[in-house]
Scaffold this motif. Structure first.
Motif, mmCIF file in Angstrom:
data_model
loop_
_atom_site.group_PDB
_atom_site.id
_atom_site.type_symbol
_atom_site.label_atom_id
_atom_site.label_comp_id
_atom_site.label_asym_id
_atom_site.label_seq_id
_atom_site.Cartn_x
_atom_site.Cartn_y
_atom_site.Cartn_z
ATOM 1 N N GLU A 89 0.867 -1.194 0.000
ATOM 2 C CA GLU A 89 0.000 0.000 0.000
ATOM 3 C C GLU A 89 0.893 1.229 0.000
ATOM 4 N N ASP A 122 -3.119 -3.222 -2.371
ATOM 5 C CA ASP A 122 -3.758 -2.057 -2.994
ATOM 6 C C ASP A 122 -3.617 -2.229 -4.518
ATOM 7 N N LEU A 162 -3.807 0.654 -6.961
ATOM 8 C CA LEU A 162 -3.107 1.782 -7.586
ATOM 9 C C LEU A 162 -1.797 2.004 -6.850
HETATM 10 CA CA CA Z 1 -2.659 3.501 -3.835
#
Ligand code: CA
Length: 221
Positions: free
Chosen positions: A7, A51, A53
């Motif tokens: 993340e 995550d 992105l």
């Molecule tokens: Ca992200």
């Protein structure tokens, strides 16, 4: 149990690793796609929170590579990209669960527990003990001598946290952040109310001490 959190958003990363550690897991964070993938493959993990992105390499790419190398490793996607197509793509590439942001820490922890349970195929029969208090992590029960009591989710997590730090004084603010999560009003008295309930349940011998102007402590004698 070791959990890798891939993340890039620092605030979420810190919130998550703290929450996982409070639950008794070892949590390590990686903040880019390539770094996350490398660590995921190089070290032993029981579960990955991923995550989508991410800098360097998208979460879906990480997932594809990771699933090829470690097909048994449970991966929970945690993403704001909650459209159906992305979810389906994630499952297709080997994700075992999907949680949309914004998320509730309680829900994520519950889903992680389910994943870890099905990964090992047995109930977690682990118990945690400090002094006279025994906490059964699978049944969510506390024991003091002969007295066995069922706990609500909050009561369980509060007592769990106190047990992990038995003998230490823990401030209300810290308990609020660890057990209730960020975004909770720091002026709230939920911690005191929950401690009171725990003491009632644990009976007259409840070893949770109030340390004036400082917080609470689980006595170990
Ligand atoms: Ca992200």
């Amino acid at each position: 149990m070791r959990i890798l959190v891939i993340e890039d958003e620092r605030r979420i990363q810190a919130f998550l690793t703290r929450g996982l550690e409070a639950e008794g897991y070892t949590a390590v964070a990686a903040d880019s796609g390539p770094d996350g993938l490398a660590r995921a493959i190089a070290e032993h993990w029981d579960l990955v929170v991923l995550d989508l992105l991410l800098p360097g390499m998208s979460g879906l790419q990480v997932l594809r590579e990771l699933h090829r190398e470690r097909p048994q490793l449970p991966v929970v996607i945690l993403s704001a990209r909650a459209d159906l197509q992305t979810k389906l793509r994630g499952f297709e590439l080997g994700a075992t669960d999907y949680v949309s942001k914004p998320f509730s820490l309680d829900e994520l922890l519950a889903r992680i527990r389910v994943q870890l349970r099905s990964a090992v195929g047995v109930e977690d029969e682990h118990v945690l003990q400090a002094g006279r208090v025994v906490l059964d992590l699978a049944r969510r029960q506390a024991r003091i001598g002969e007295l066995v009591t069922n706990l609500s989710d909050r009561e369980f997590r509060l007592l769990h946290h106190l047990l992990l730090h038995a003998g230490e004084v823990i401030s209300r603010e810290r308990l609020l952040a660890e057990v209730w999560g960020y975004g909770f009003d720091p002026g709230s008295n939920v911690v005191d109310v929950c401690v009171r309930r725990l003491r009632q349940k644990l009976g007259p011998d409840a070893p949770i001490e109030t340390v004036r102007n400082a917080g609470y402590r689980l006595a170990t004698t």
